[in-house]
Design a protein around this motif. Sequence first.
Motif, short mmCIF file in Angstrom:
data_model
loop_
_atom_site.label_atom_id
_atom_site.label_comp_id
_atom_site.label_asym_id
_atom_site.label_seq_id
_atom_site.Cartn_x
_atom_site.Cartn_y
_atom_site.Cartn_z
N CYS A 38 44.25 41.88 41.64
CA CYS A 38 43.60 42.69 40.61
C CYS A 38 42.21 42.13 40.39
CB CYS A 38 44.39 42.63 39.31
SG CYS A 38 43.65 43.60 37.97
N ARG A 39 41.21 42.92 40.67
CA ARG A 39 39.82 42.46 40.50
C ARG A 39 39.46 42.53 39.01
NH1 ARG A 39 36.34 41.63 44.53
NH2 ARG A 39 37.66 42.87 45.90
N THR A 40 39.21 41.35 38.43
CA THR A 40 38.82 41.25 37.02
C THR A 40 37.59 40.36 36.93
OG1 THR A 40 40.14 39.27 36.57
CG2 THR A 40 41.24 41.42 36.28
N ASN A 44 40.13 37.65 41.54
CA ASN A 44 40.75 38.72 42.32
C ASN A 44 42.24 38.89 42.07
OD1 ASN A 44 38.33 39.38 43.61
ND2 ASN A 44 38.60 37.69 45.04
N CYS A 83 44.45 48.02 37.79
CA CYS A 83 44.70 47.36 39.07
C CYS A 83 45.37 48.33 40.02
CB CYS A 83 45.61 46.15 38.87
SG CYS A 83 44.88 44.90 37.81
N THR A 89 46.73 47.81 47.81
CA THR A 89 46.08 46.55 48.14
C THR A 89 46.38 46.16 49.58
OG1 THR A 89 46.31 45.86 45.86
CG2 THR A 89 45.85 44.13 47.45
#
Length: 97
Positions: A38-40, A44, A83, A89
Amino acid sequence: MYLAKGTGTVSGVTDPRPLSSPYPTLVGTDGAISTAPCRTKGGNYFTLTLQLPRIELTDRTHRKDIEKFMRAYFPATLETLGCRTTADTAAGPGRTP
């Protein structure tokens, strides 16, 4: 497993066991930890740690409740964060799963 056995303030799960889940998840007698791509702002991956400090470390009666909570809460949190799913992904950018 590294995070689950850690001694930091956001880790540490007693008697961790893997949970069959789309996301790497460990459930213990006093909490759980799960992670997913999850890119936050922080990186990542998104990692959720559930800690229940009032449960006795030898009390295994809450494990099923902890599992049920993680199965519901973690995917809902990932969705709230926007996400992508594990299938998305795994496919990678610009590829169809």
